[in-house]
Motif scaffolding. Structure first.
Motif, short mmCIF file in Angstrom:
data_model
loop_
_atom_site.label_atom_id
_atom_site.label_comp_id
_atom_site.label_asym_id
_atom_site.label_seq_id
_atom_site.Cartn_x
_atom_site.Cartn_y
_atom_site.Cartn_z
N ASN A 254 1.47 -4.22 -2.15
CA ASN A 254 0.83 -4.65 -0.90
C ASN A 254 1.12 -6.10 -0.58
OD1 ASN A 254 -0.52 -2.13 -1.50
ND2 ASN A 254 -2.05 -2.74 -0.01
N ILE A 255 1.08 -6.94 -1.60
CA ILE A 255 1.33 -8.37 -1.40
C ILE A 255 2.78 -8.57 -0.93
CG2 ILE A 255 1.48 -10.62 -2.57
CD1 ILE A 255 -0.86 -9.52 -4.41
N VAL A 256 3.70 -7.84 -1.54
CA VAL A 256 5.11 -7.91 -1.13
C VAL A 256 5.29 -7.41 0.30
CG1 VAL A 256 7.42 -6.96 -1.59
CG2 VAL A 256 6.05 -7.83 -3.48
N ALA A 257 4.64 -6.28 0.62
CA ALA A 257 4.74 -5.70 1.97
C ALA A 257 4.21 -6.69 3.01
CB ALA A 257 3.98 -4.39 2.05
N ALA A 258 3.10 -7.34 2.71
CA ALA A 258 2.51 -8.31 3.63
C ALA A 258 3.46 -9.50 3.82
CB ALA A 258 1.16 -8.78 3.13
#
Length: 133
Positions: A94-98
């Motif tokens: 999620n952090i990477v996607a954001a």
């Protein structure tokens, strides 16, 4: 330094969370705060108003925070708007996607005013450096 008149849009489908964020922003000296309950409503408000900062939840009906972020980055007028994602999802994916979608910051729930303040300061500092560069 952050302008106390900065106009924030807080986007979260949970009214209690919107109230918490509004109160935390007030604690940090920001009183110009508007709210939206999902990404669709938020995008409409952003396109019609002069907001300077978005704090958005990730998981919402109608349009997720990530889709809202992608829409903001794809919009010629809104693309440079700073966006902090607030979510209970702490997974690396999620952090990477954001980050890949262009989020300026990422805050995992639950969090304190100090955590929010630290993220806001980082974003404002980068914005100031961007203006000077």
């Amino acid at each position: 330094m952050a302008d106390p008149n900065t106009k924030f849009l807080v986007v979260d489908d949970f009214s209690t969370m919107r109230r918490i964020l509004r109160n935390l922003l007030k604690e940090l000296g920001f009183h110009n705060v508007d709210e939206s309950e999902d990404g669709v409503d938020a995008l409409g408000k952003l396109r019609g108003g002069a907001y300077q900062f978005v704090i958005s939840d990730w998981n919402m009906p109608n349009m997720t925070g990530l889709d809202l972020l992608k829409n903001i980055r794809a919009d010629a007028v809104l693309k440079d708007l700073p966006v902090i994602m607030v979510t209970a999802e702490a997974s690396k994916d999620n952090i990477v996607a954001a980050a890949q979608a262009g989020a300026n910051g990422y805050v995992v729930k639950p969090f304190t005013a100090a955590t929010l303040d630290e993220k806001l300061k980082k974003v404002f500092k980068k914005m100031e450096e961007g203006v000077k560069a």
